[in-house]
Design a protein around this motif. Structure first.
Motif, mmCIF file in Angstrom:
data_model
loop_
_atom_site.group_PDB
_atom_site.id
_atom_site.type_symbol
_atom_site.label_atom_id
_atom_site.label_comp_id
_atom_site.label_asym_id
_atom_site.label_seq_id
_atom_site.Cartn_x
_atom_site.Cartn_y
_atom_site.Cartn_z
ATOM 1 N N ILE A 1 9.265 -7.737 4.497
ATOM 2 C CA ILE A 1 8.778 -8.828 5.350
ATOM 3 C C ILE A 1 7.873 -8.347 6.487
ATOM 4 O O ILE A 1 6.793 -8.920 6.694
ATOM 5 C CB ILE A 1 9.965 -9.666 5.884
ATOM 6 C CG1 ILE A 1 10.612 -10.423 4.719
ATOM 7 C CG2 ILE A 1 9.485 -10.649 6.951
ATOM 8 C CD1 ILE A 1 11.822 -11.248 5.103
ATOM 9 N N PRO A 2 8.246 -7.304 7.262
ATOM 10 C CA PRO A 2 7.310 -6.847 8.310
ATOM 11 C C PRO A 2 5.969 -6.399 7.747
ATOM 12 O O PRO A 2 4.910 -6.693 8.324
ATOM 13 C CB PRO A 2 8.062 -5.677 8.963
ATOM 14 C CG PRO A 2 9.496 -5.937 8.669
ATOM 15 C CD PRO A 2 9.509 -6.548 7.301
ATOM 16 N N LEU A 3 6.006 -5.704 6.616
ATOM 17 C CA LEU A 3 4.770 -5.263 5.980
ATOM 18 C C LEU A 3 3.956 -6.456 5.495
ATOM 19 O O LEU A 3 2.721 -6.473 5.603
ATOM 20 C CB LEU A 3 5.097 -4.327 4.814
ATOM 21 C CG LEU A 3 3.941 -3.524 4.212
ATOM 22 C CD1 LEU A 3 3.289 -2.655 5.265
ATOM 23 C CD2 LEU A 3 4.436 -2.679 3.053
ATOM 24 N N LEU B 1 1.818 -9.351 -2.396
ATOM 25 C CA LEU B 1 1.666 -8.383 -3.484
ATOM 26 C C LEU B 1 1.634 -6.959 -2.931
ATOM 27 O O LEU B 1 2.325 -6.065 -3.435
ATOM 28 C CB LEU B 1 0.386 -8.672 -4.270
ATOM 29 C CG LEU B 1 -0.044 -7.624 -5.307
ATOM 30 C CD1 LEU B 1 1.047 -7.420 -6.342
ATOM 31 C CD2 LEU B 1 -1.343 -8.032 -5.973
ATOM 32 N N PHE B 2 0.841 -6.755 -1.889
ATOM 33 C CA PHE B 2 0.744 -5.412 -1.309
ATOM 34 C C PHE B 2 2.078 -4.953 -0.744
ATOM 35 O O PHE B 2 2.515 -3.813 -0.992
ATOM 36 C CB PHE B 2 -0.321 -5.389 -0.214
ATOM 37 C CG PHE B 2 -0.365 -4.096 0.554
ATOM 38 C CD1 PHE B 2 -0.919 -2.965 -0.015
ATOM 39 C CD2 PHE B 2 0.179 -4.015 1.825
ATOM 40 C CE1 PHE B 2 -0.937 -1.758 0.676
ATOM 41 C CE2 PHE B 2 0.157 -2.823 2.529
ATOM 42 C CZ PHE B 2 -0.393 -1.685 1.954
ATOM 43 N N SER B 3 2.747 -5.815 0.020
ATOM 44 C CA SER B 3 4.010 -5.421 0.664
ATOM 45 C C SER B 3 5.091 -5.124 -0.374
ATOM 46 O O SER B 3 5.842 -4.148 -0.234
ATOM 47 C CB SER B 3 4.483 -6.516 1.619
ATOM 48 O OG SER B 3 4.701 -7.741 0.929
ATOM 49 N N PHE C 1 -3.703 -9.034 8.877
ATOM 50 C CA PHE C 1 -4.887 -8.187 8.691
ATOM 51 C C PHE C 1 -5.898 -8.844 7.755
ATOM 52 O O PHE C 1 -7.087 -8.959 8.095
ATOM 53 C CB PHE C 1 -4.465 -6.831 8.130
ATOM 54 C CG PHE C 1 -5.625 -5.956 7.726
ATOM 55 C CD1 PHE C 1 -6.385 -5.313 8.679
ATOM 56 C CD2 PHE C 1 -5.952 -5.795 6.384
ATOM 57 C CE1 PHE C 1 -7.465 -4.512 8.307
ATOM 58 C CE2 PHE C 1 -7.029 -5.007 6.004
ATOM 59 C CZ PHE C 1 -7.788 -4.359 6.967
ATOM 60 N N PHE C 2 -5.445 -9.292 6.575
ATOM 61 C CA PHE C 2 -6.367 -9.910 5.609
ATOM 62 C C PHE C 2 -6.958 -11.208 6.154
ATOM 63 O O PHE C 2 -8.142 -11.498 5.936
ATOM 64 C CB PHE C 2 -5.644 -10.170 4.286
ATOM 65 C CG PHE C 2 -5.298 -8.922 3.518
ATOM 66 C CD1 PHE C 2 -6.249 -7.952 3.281
ATOM 67 C CD2 PHE C 2 -4.008 -8.710 3.039
ATOM 68 C CE1 PHE C 2 -5.942 -6.790 2.581
ATOM 69 C CE2 PHE C 2 -3.681 -7.563 2.341
ATOM 70 C CZ PHE C 2 -4.650 -6.598 2.114
#
Length: 358
Positions: free
Chosen positions: A12-14, A69-71, A21-22
Protein backbone atom coordinates in the motif's frame (compact mmCIF):
# COMPACT_ATOMS: atom_id res chain seq x y z
CA UNK A 1 -3.77 -12.02 9.81
CA UNK A 2 -0.16 -11.01 10.47
CA UNK A 3 0.78 -12.09 6.95
CA UNK A 4 -2.05 -9.97 5.52
CA UNK A 5 -0.95 -6.91 7.50
CA UNK A 6 2.67 -7.49 6.49
CA UNK A 7 1.72 -7.77 2.81
CA UNK A 8 -0.43 -4.65 2.91
CA UNK A 9 2.33 -2.72 4.68
CA UNK A 10 4.69 -3.54 1.82
CA UNK A 11 2.27 -2.89 -1.05
CA UNK A 12 0.00 0.00 0.00
CA UNK A 13 2.68 2.65 0.79
CA UNK A 14 4.46 1.80 -2.45
CA UNK A 15 1.14 1.96 -4.32
CA UNK A 16 0.30 5.40 -2.92
CA UNK A 17 3.76 6.72 -3.70
CA UNK A 18 3.71 5.35 -7.26
CA UNK A 19 0.19 6.69 -7.84
CA UNK A 20 1.18 10.20 -6.74
CA UNK A 21 4.33 10.04 -8.88
CA UNK A 22 2.57 8.86 -12.07
CA UNK A 23 -0.31 11.33 -11.56
CA UNK A 24 2.18 14.18 -11.10
CA UNK A 25 4.06 13.20 -14.26
CA UNK A 26 0.83 13.18 -16.30
CA UNK A 27 -0.18 16.57 -14.94
CA UNK A 28 3.23 18.07 -15.71
CA UNK A 29 3.19 16.62 -19.23
CA UNK A 30 -0.16 18.30 -19.87
CA UNK A 31 1.21 21.58 -18.47
CA UNK A 32 4.37 21.53 -20.59
CA UNK A 33 2.37 20.73 -23.73
CA UNK A 34 0.41 23.99 -23.34
CA UNK A 35 2.80 26.24 -21.44
CA UNK A 36 3.88 28.16 -24.55
CA UNK A 37 0.28 28.98 -25.45
CA UNK A 38 -0.47 29.97 -21.86
CA UNK A 39 2.40 32.46 -21.96
CA UNK A 40 1.34 33.83 -25.34
CA UNK A 41 -2.21 34.41 -24.06
CA UNK A 42 -0.99 35.97 -20.78
CA UNK A 43 -2.83 33.36 -18.71
CA UNK A 44 -2.65 33.99 -14.97
CA UNK A 45 -0.93 31.58 -12.60
CA UNK A 46 -4.25 31.11 -10.78
CA UNK A 47 -5.98 29.83 -13.94
CA UNK A 48 -3.11 27.48 -14.75
CA UNK A 49 -3.23 26.07 -11.21
CA UNK A 50 -7.02 25.60 -11.51
CA UNK A 51 -6.56 23.62 -14.73
CA UNK A 52 -4.01 21.40 -13.00
CA UNK A 53 -6.28 20.91 -9.97
CA UNK A 54 -9.23 19.93 -12.16
CA UNK A 55 -6.95 17.47 -13.98
CA UNK A 56 -5.78 15.69 -10.81
CA UNK A 57 -8.74 13.24 -10.56
CA UNK A 58 -8.24 12.18 -14.18
CA UNK A 59 -4.50 11.65 -13.68
CA UNK A 60 -5.22 9.57 -10.58
CA UNK A 61 -7.68 7.50 -12.63
CA UNK A 62 -4.94 6.89 -15.19
CA UNK A 63 -2.26 6.24 -12.56
CA UNK A 64 -4.06 3.72 -10.33
CA UNK A 65 -3.67 0.64 -12.64
CA UNK A 66 0.02 1.28 -13.29
CA UNK A 67 0.72 2.08 -9.64
CA UNK A 68 -0.96 -1.05 -8.27
CA UNK A 69 0.81 -3.19 -10.86
CA UNK A 70 4.20 -1.72 -10.00
CA UNK A 71 3.71 -1.95 -6.22
CA UNK A 72 2.48 -5.55 -6.37
CA UNK A 73 5.09 -6.73 -8.86
CA UNK A 74 7.98 -5.04 -7.05
CA UNK A 75 6.89 -6.14 -3.56
CA UNK A 76 6.42 -9.79 -4.50
CA UNK A 77 9.60 -9.91 -6.57
CA UNK A 78 11.57 -8.30 -3.74
CA UNK A 79 10.17 -10.84 -1.27
CA UNK A 80 11.16 -13.64 -3.65
CA UNK A 81 14.66 -12.20 -4.10
CA UNK A 82 15.08 -12.06 -0.30
CA UNK A 83 13.85 -15.68 0.05
CA UNK A 84 10.81 -14.59 2.07
CA UNK A 85 8.44 -16.41 -0.28
CA UNK A 86 10.62 -19.51 -0.08
CA UNK A 87 10.05 -19.57 3.68
CA UNK A 88 6.28 -19.20 3.19
CA UNK A 89 6.16 -22.00 0.64
CA UNK A 90 8.18 -24.25 2.94
CA UNK A 91 5.68 -23.61 5.75
CA UNK A 92 2.80 -24.77 3.55
CA UNK A 93 1.39 -21.37 2.51
CA UNK A 94 0.64 -21.31 -1.22
CA UNK A 95 1.24 -18.27 -3.42
CA UNK A 96 -2.49 -17.91 -4.13
CA UNK A 97 -3.43 -18.08 -0.45
CA UNK A 98 -0.74 -15.53 0.46
CA UNK A 99 -1.72 -13.07 -2.28
CA UNK A 100 -5.50 -13.48 -1.99
CA UNK A 101 -5.80 -10.29 0.12
CA UNK A 102 -4.12 -8.35 -2.71
CA UNK A 103 -6.60 -9.80 -5.23
CA UNK A 104 -9.46 -8.75 -2.97
CA UNK A 105 -7.95 -5.28 -2.71
CA UNK A 106 -7.67 -5.10 -6.51
CA UNK A 107 -11.36 -6.00 -6.93
CA UNK A 108 -12.34 -3.30 -4.44
CA UNK A 109 -10.12 -0.80 -6.28
CA UNK A 110 -11.73 -1.82 -9.60
CA UNK A 111 -15.22 -1.03 -8.36
CA UNK A 112 -13.94 2.10 -6.65
CA UNK A 113 -12.25 3.24 -9.86
CA UNK A 114 -15.54 2.94 -11.75
CA UNK A 115 -17.53 4.94 -9.20
CA UNK A 116 -14.69 7.47 -8.89
CA UNK A 117 -14.68 8.00 -12.65
CA UNK A 118 -18.46 8.03 -13.01
CA UNK A 119 -19.26 10.41 -10.14
CA UNK A 120 -16.18 12.60 -9.90
CA UNK A 121 -13.66 12.34 -12.72
CA UNK A 122 -16.18 13.07 -15.49
CA UNK A 123 -17.33 16.29 -13.83
CA UNK A 124 -13.88 17.64 -12.96
CA UNK A 125 -12.40 16.70 -16.33
CA UNK A 126 -15.22 18.56 -18.08
CA UNK A 127 -14.38 21.65 -16.02
CA UNK A 128 -10.72 21.20 -16.88
CA UNK A 129 -11.29 20.94 -20.63
CA UNK A 130 -13.77 23.85 -20.62
CA UNK A 131 -11.39 26.14 -18.73
CA UNK A 132 -8.39 25.01 -20.74
CA UNK A 133 -10.18 25.57 -24.06
CA UNK A 134 -11.12 29.05 -22.87
CA UNK A 135 -7.53 29.85 -21.88
CA UNK A 136 -6.23 28.47 -25.18
CA UNK A 137 -8.89 30.41 -27.11
CA UNK A 138 -10.44 27.23 -28.47
CA UNK A 139 -14.03 27.93 -29.38
CA UNK A 140 -16.61 25.17 -29.20
CA UNK A 141 -19.90 25.70 -30.94
CA UNK A 142 -22.72 23.30 -30.14
CA UNK A 143 -25.33 25.23 -32.12
CA UNK A 144 -26.61 23.39 -35.16
CA UNK A 145 -28.40 24.25 -38.37
CA UNK A 146 -30.72 22.28 -40.66
CA UNK A 147 -31.15 19.53 -38.07
CA UNK A 148 -32.95 16.29 -38.92
CA UNK A 149 -33.47 13.66 -36.21
CA UNK A 150 -35.36 10.38 -36.46
CA UNK A 151 -37.05 9.06 -33.34
CA UNK A 152 -39.26 6.15 -32.29
CA UNK A 153 -37.79 3.93 -35.04
CA UNK A 154 -38.57 6.50 -37.70
CA UNK A 155 -42.18 7.13 -36.64
CA UNK A 156 -41.31 10.68 -35.52
CA UNK A 157 -39.14 13.02 -37.56
CA UNK A 158 -37.72 16.27 -36.16
CA UNK A 159 -36.64 18.90 -38.71
CA UNK A 160 -35.48 22.31 -37.50
CA UNK A 161 -33.84 25.23 -39.21
CA UNK A 162 -31.65 25.88 -36.20
CA UNK A 163 -30.82 24.57 -32.72
CA UNK A 164 -29.44 27.05 -30.14
CA UNK A 165 -27.59 25.42 -27.24
CA UNK A 166 -27.57 28.41 -24.86
CA UNK A 167 -31.36 28.46 -24.64
CA UNK A 168 -31.99 24.84 -25.70
CA UNK A 169 -34.27 26.12 -28.45
CA UNK A 170 -35.37 24.88 -31.88
CA UNK A 171 -36.30 27.47 -34.49
CA UNK A 172 -38.77 26.85 -37.35
CA UNK A 173 -39.23 23.21 -36.45
CA UNK A 174 -41.39 20.62 -38.22
CA UNK A 175 -42.47 17.49 -36.34
CA UNK A 176 -43.68 14.68 -38.60
CA UNK A 177 -45.71 11.83 -37.08
CA UNK A 178 -46.16 8.47 -38.82
CA UNK A 179 -47.76 5.18 -37.89
CA UNK A 180 -46.10 1.75 -37.75
CA UNK A 181 -46.41 1.39 -41.54
CA UNK A 182 -44.78 4.84 -41.93
CA UNK A 183 -48.02 6.39 -43.17
CA UNK A 184 -48.34 10.10 -42.46
CA UNK A 185 -50.55 10.97 -39.49
CA UNK A 186 -49.84 14.63 -38.85
CA UNK A 187 -47.30 17.44 -39.24
CA UNK A 188 -46.81 20.01 -36.51
CA UNK A 189 -44.97 23.27 -37.21
CA UNK A 190 -43.66 25.52 -34.43
CA UNK A 191 -41.79 28.76 -34.94
CA UNK A 192 -40.06 28.24 -31.59
CA UNK A 193 -39.67 25.18 -29.35
CA UNK A 194 -38.05 25.17 -25.90
CA UNK A 195 -36.81 22.15 -23.97
CA UNK A 196 -38.71 21.63 -20.69
CA UNK A 197 -36.24 20.21 -18.15
CA UNK A 198 -38.97 19.36 -15.65
CA UNK A 199 -41.24 17.36 -17.96
CA UNK A 200 -38.43 16.34 -20.33
CA UNK A 201 -40.22 17.28 -23.53
CA UNK A 202 -40.45 20.12 -26.03
CA UNK A 203 -42.80 23.05 -25.41
CA UNK A 204 -44.05 24.51 -28.68
CA UNK A 205 -44.82 28.16 -29.36
CA UNK A 206 -46.70 29.44 -32.40
CA UNK A 207 -47.57 25.85 -33.29
CA UNK A 208 -49.92 24.68 -36.05
CA UNK A 209 -50.95 21.11 -36.88
CA UNK A 210 -51.56 19.83 -40.41
CA UNK A 211 -53.61 16.62 -40.55
CA UNK A 212 -54.05 14.78 -43.88
CA UNK A 213 -57.69 14.43 -44.93
CA UNK A 214 -57.93 12.79 -48.32
CA UNK A 215 -55.69 14.75 -50.68
CA UNK A 216 -55.79 17.92 -48.52
CA UNK A 217 -54.54 18.99 -45.09
CA UNK A 218 -56.74 20.13 -42.27
CA UNK A 219 -55.19 23.00 -40.29
CA UNK A 220 -55.74 23.29 -36.53
CA UNK A 221 -54.18 23.44 -33.10
CA UNK A 222 -51.66 20.76 -32.12
CA UNK A 223 -53.20 17.71 -30.45
CA UNK A 224 -51.83 16.63 -27.09
CA UNK A 225 -51.50 13.02 -28.24
CA UNK A 226 -48.81 14.22 -30.65
CA UNK A 227 -47.06 16.93 -28.63
CA UNK A 228 -46.66 14.56 -25.66
CA UNK A 229 -44.53 12.34 -27.89
CA UNK A 230 -41.89 15.05 -28.41
CA UNK A 231 -39.50 13.76 -25.76
CA UNK A 232 -36.28 13.45 -27.77
CA UNK A 233 -33.62 15.07 -25.56
CA UNK A 234 -32.02 18.36 -26.62
CA UNK A 235 -28.58 16.69 -26.48
CA UNK A 236 -29.22 14.85 -29.73
CA UNK A 237 -29.62 18.17 -31.59
CA UNK A 238 -26.17 19.44 -30.72
CA UNK A 239 -23.61 19.91 -33.46
CA UNK A 240 -20.98 17.76 -31.79
CA UNK A 241 -21.36 14.08 -31.13
CA UNK A 242 -21.36 12.94 -27.53
CA UNK A 243 -18.08 11.37 -26.42
CA UNK A 244 -19.22 8.41 -24.33
CA UNK A 245 -15.96 8.32 -22.36
CA UNK A 246 -16.39 11.97 -21.29
CA UNK A 247 -19.88 11.59 -19.80
CA UNK A 248 -21.33 9.56 -16.95
CA UNK A 249 -22.77 6.10 -17.53
CA UNK A 250 -26.30 7.47 -17.05
CA UNK A 251 -25.85 10.18 -19.71
CA UNK A 252 -24.18 7.70 -22.05
CA UNK A 253 -27.13 5.32 -21.74
CA UNK A 254 -29.56 8.15 -22.57
CA UNK A 255 -27.55 9.11 -25.65
CA UNK A 256 -27.38 5.52 -26.91
CA UNK A 257 -31.15 5.15 -26.45
CA UNK A 258 -31.60 8.25 -28.62
CA UNK A 259 -29.46 6.71 -31.35
CA UNK A 260 -31.47 3.47 -31.18
CA UNK A 261 -34.79 5.30 -31.41
CA UNK A 262 -33.51 7.35 -34.31
CA UNK A 263 -32.42 4.22 -36.18
CA UNK A 264 -28.81 5.49 -36.31
CA UNK A 265 -25.64 3.38 -35.90
CA UNK A 266 -24.86 2.90 -32.22
CA UNK A 267 -22.51 -0.10 -31.93
CA UNK A 268 -19.41 2.04 -31.41
CA UNK A 269 -21.13 4.08 -28.69
CA UNK A 270 -22.50 0.94 -27.04
CA UNK A 271 -19.01 -0.57 -27.02
CA UNK A 272 -17.68 2.55 -25.31
CA UNK A 273 -20.53 2.33 -22.80
CA UNK A 274 -19.60 -1.25 -21.87
CA UNK A 275 -15.96 -0.20 -21.74
CA UNK A 276 -16.78 2.22 -18.93
CA UNK A 277 -17.63 -0.84 -16.80
CA UNK A 278 -14.94 -3.17 -18.12
CA UNK A 279 -11.89 -0.90 -18.14
CA UNK A 280 -11.61 -0.43 -14.33
CA UNK A 281 -11.04 -4.18 -14.03
CA UNK A 282 -7.60 -3.59 -15.50
CA UNK A 283 -6.62 -3.12 -11.84
CA UNK A 284 -7.64 -6.70 -11.06
CA UNK A 285 -6.04 -8.02 -14.26
CA UNK A 286 -2.63 -6.44 -13.74
CA UNK A 287 -2.47 -7.56 -10.12
CA UNK A 288 -3.42 -11.11 -11.11
CA UNK A 289 -0.78 -11.07 -13.86
CA UNK A 290 1.91 -9.77 -11.51
CA UNK A 291 1.13 -12.58 -9.05
CA UNK A 292 1.36 -15.18 -11.81
CA UNK A 293 4.72 -13.78 -12.93
CA UNK A 294 6.17 -13.81 -9.42
CA UNK A 295 9.37 -15.78 -8.98
CA UNK A 296 10.63 -15.65 -12.56
CA UNK A 297 13.89 -13.99 -11.54
CA UNK A 298 15.79 -12.80 -8.47
CA UNK A 299 17.95 -10.32 -10.34
CA UNK A 300 17.23 -6.69 -11.25
CA UNK A 301 13.94 -6.70 -9.35
CA UNK A 302 13.22 -2.99 -9.86
CA UNK A 303 13.99 -3.12 -13.58
CA UNK A 304 11.94 -6.28 -14.11
CA UNK A 305 9.02 -4.79 -12.16
CA UNK A 306 9.02 -1.64 -14.29
CA UNK A 307 9.27 -3.67 -17.47
CA UNK A 308 6.37 -5.91 -16.43
CA UNK A 309 4.29 -2.80 -15.59
CA UNK A 310 4.80 -1.35 -19.03
CA UNK A 311 4.41 -4.67 -20.88
CA UNK A 312 1.23 -5.79 -19.10
CA UNK A 313 -0.40 -2.36 -19.44
CA UNK A 314 0.48 -2.04 -23.13
CA UNK A 315 -0.75 -5.58 -23.90
CA UNK A 316 -4.07 -4.93 -22.19
CA UNK A 317 -4.54 -1.53 -23.86
CA UNK A 318 -3.65 -2.89 -27.31
CA UNK A 319 -5.96 -5.89 -26.93
CA UNK A 320 -8.84 -3.69 -25.86
CA UNK A 321 -8.14 -1.28 -28.71
CA UNK A 322 -8.28 -4.12 -31.24
CA UNK A 323 -11.47 -5.65 -29.82
CA UNK A 324 -13.12 -2.21 -29.72
CA UNK A 325 -12.32 -1.74 -33.42
CA UNK A 326 -13.83 -5.17 -34.17
CA UNK A 327 -16.94 -4.24 -32.21
CA UNK A 328 -17.22 -0.89 -34.01
CA UNK A 329 -17.31 -2.65 -37.39
CA UNK A 330 -19.70 -5.35 -36.20
CA UNK A 331 -17.29 -8.30 -36.28
CA UNK A 332 -18.01 -8.99 -32.59
CA UNK A 333 -20.71 -7.75 -30.22
CA UNK A 334 -20.21 -4.48 -28.32
CA UNK A 335 -20.23 -6.44 -25.06
CA UNK A 336 -17.38 -8.69 -26.18
CA UNK A 337 -15.49 -5.73 -27.58
CA UNK A 338 -15.28 -4.27 -24.08
CA UNK A 339 -15.15 -7.41 -21.93
CA UNK A 340 -13.08 -9.86 -24.01
CA UNK A 341 -9.70 -8.47 -22.82
CA UNK A 342 -10.84 -8.79 -19.19
CA UNK A 343 -11.98 -12.39 -19.72
CA UNK A 344 -8.90 -13.34 -21.76
CA UNK A 345 -6.33 -11.95 -19.34
CA UNK A 346 -8.18 -13.40 -16.35
CA UNK A 347 -7.83 -16.85 -17.91
CA UNK A 348 -4.17 -16.13 -18.78
CA UNK A 349 -3.51 -15.09 -15.17
CA UNK A 350 -5.10 -18.28 -13.85
CA UNK A 351 -2.86 -20.34 -16.15
CA UNK A 352 0.25 -18.40 -15.06
CA UNK A 353 -0.67 -18.89 -11.39
CA UNK A 354 -1.29 -22.59 -12.00
CA UNK A 355 2.28 -23.04 -13.28
CA UNK A 356 3.99 -20.53 -11.02
CA UNK A 357 6.42 -21.65 -8.36
CA UNK A 358 4.65 -22.19 -5.02
Amino acid sequence: MKLVIYLYKKIIPLFLGAMIFFALVLNLVDLFMHIATYLQNNVSVHDIVMVMLYYIPKTIWYAVPVAILFSTSYSLSDMYANNELEALFASGVSLFRFTLPVLILSVVLSFGLFFFENHFVVQTYEKKTSLQDKLLNKKTNENNTDVIVLSANGRIIYKARRYIESSKKLSDAYFVFRDEEKNLQAIVFASTSFWDETNERWNLQGAVQYTPVGEKFEVGNPEKKYTDLLTESYTIFRKTNVDIQSVSAKDAKVYISHLKKAGLPYHEQLSEYYKKFAFPFIVFIVVFLSIGLTGKTKKNVLLISLASCISASVLFYVTMMVTMVFAKHGYITPFMGAWFPVIFYTIASIILLRYSRT
